[in-house]
Enzyme design. Structure first.
Site, mmCIF file in Angstrom:
data_model
loop_
_atom_site.group_PDB
_atom_site.id
_atom_site.type_symbol
_atom_site.label_atom_id
_atom_site.label_comp_id
_atom_site.label_asym_id
_atom_site.label_seq_id
_atom_site.Cartn_x
_atom_site.Cartn_y
_atom_site.Cartn_z
ATOM 1 N N CYS A 139 -33.049 -33.964 -16.139
ATOM 2 C CA CYS A 139 -32.457 -35.099 -15.426
ATOM 3 C C CYS A 139 -32.981 -35.191 -14.003
ATOM 4 C CB CYS A 139 -30.938 -34.975 -15.430
ATOM 5 S SG CYS A 139 -30.138 -36.336 -14.568
ATOM 6 N N CYS A 142 -30.433 -36.154 -11.367
ATOM 7 C CA CYS A 142 -29.491 -35.079 -11.041
ATOM 8 C C CYS A 142 -30.135 -34.066 -10.087
ATOM 9 C CB CYS A 142 -29.062 -34.308 -12.299
ATOM 10 S SG CYS A 142 -28.635 -35.333 -13.690
ATOM 11 N N ASP A 143 -31.373 -33.718 -10.371
ATOM 12 C CA ASP A 143 -31.971 -32.546 -9.711
ATOM 13 C C ASP A 143 -33.170 -32.835 -8.819
ATOM 14 O OD1 ASP A 143 -30.079 -31.008 -11.087
ATOM 15 O OD2 ASP A 143 -31.366 -30.833 -12.832
#
Length: 317
Positions: A139, A142-143
């Site tokens: 992701c 997300c990261d």
């Protein structure tokens, strides 16, 4: 199995994660006495994410595991019955709907909230497990933030891979896009954007065969033109390895009754969590190929519980 052993409930929630737990919070507060089965991965995909920094209300960020524990405790505080167990079969031919848990116990429910999530597809390399949370991610939104000014690789050739590469290109200094085929599957617009971005380097006809590094990912072993006479091994130095070869929605056991798209995402009435079966609702990533964020999942979990409450009220159950 005789019917006497079947447990009867008004609201059954399958799957944990932001969607399932939020549905449990709302359903409990509405006195639906929900029963929630946590599924394969209690807490869902987020429990594998180290830091969540984009969920409103956590200015310092929070670990995925902690956040899911908080949501779970909140649902339990209002009386949700949260259990370990995996839904293994369903019969949605008529209400009350029947869900089999762990292949043996049958729950009969008037309303069903499916929040079984999706599973990111991996290449299947042992190194992906080895470096999980240490440079391997599925992701980018997300990261990606953790890779500012660093070098990363994205694996995939479709729209998702191009989107992730473009997103990461705005943060990282260099993004390798590793594509197995000699072309991109993505839409023309996405292809052009990728090709126009100076810090994205597309590596066509490359297969990833492994990752290396001491305390996390430091590089990837690739093979150019695998299986051809001119095949050659290539190593690249990277700080992060992002998989963008798609997700598989965990909808298999419902497919006989519930409409899904060609990938398996549950189709809902636009703007609602309603499925084609009355009293059955879908929330979170199992019904969301587009956003796949904790906050959007939580939002649809709330909607599903409110819909379940209204449905039961109309039916006088």
């Amino acid at each position: 199995m005789s019917n006497t052993t079947n447990e009867k409930v008004r609201c059954l929630i399958i799957g944990s994660g932001p969607a399932g737990y939020t549905a449990a919070i709302y359903a409990s507060r509405a006195n639906l006495n929900p029963v929630l089965y946590e599924g394969m991965q209690p807490g869902g995909q987020l429990t594998t994410t180290t830091d969540i920094e984009n969920f409103p209300g956590y200015p310092e960020g929070i670990s995925g595991f902690e956040m899911m524990e908080d949501l779970k405790k909140q649902a339990m505080r209002f009386g949700a019955d949260i259990r370990l167990g995996i839904a293994t079969a369903s019969d949605l031919s008529q209400a009350p709907y029947k869900i089999t848990i762990d292949g043996e116990k049958v729950i009969e429910t008037e309303t069903l909230i499916i929040s079984t999530g999706a599973t990111a597809k991996y290449l299947g390399l042992p190194d992906e497990q080895k470096y999980a949370g240490m440079g391997v991610s599925a992701c980018a939104t997300c990261d990606g933030f953790f890779y500012r000014k660093k070098t990363v690789a994205v694996v995939g050739g479709g729209d998702t891979a191009c989107e992730e590469a473009l997103y990461l290109a705005s943060l990282a200094s260099l993004v390798y896009l590793i594509v197995r085929k000699p072309f991109l599957r993505a839409s023309k617009v996405m292809q052009e954007r990728v090709m126009r971005t100076p810090n994205i380097k597309v590596m066509f006809e490359h297969n990833t065969i492994g990752l290396f590094g001491e305390n996390g990912v430091e590089g990837a072993h690739l093979v150019y033109r695998m299986g051809e006479e001119d095949e050659e091994k290539v190593d690249i130095a990277i700080d992060g390895f992002f998989l963008a070869i798609g997700h598989t929605p965990n909808s298999g056991i419902f497919k006989e009754w519930i409409e899904t798209d060609e990938t398996g995402y549950i189709k809902t009435v636009p703007g609602t969590p309603r499925t084609n079966v009355p009293g059955v609702f879908a929330a979170g990533d199992v019904a969301d190929p587009h956003y796949r964020q904790a906050i959007t999942a939580a939002g649809t979990g709330c909607m599903a519980a409110i819909e379940a409450e209204r449905y039961l009220l109309e039916k006088g159950i």
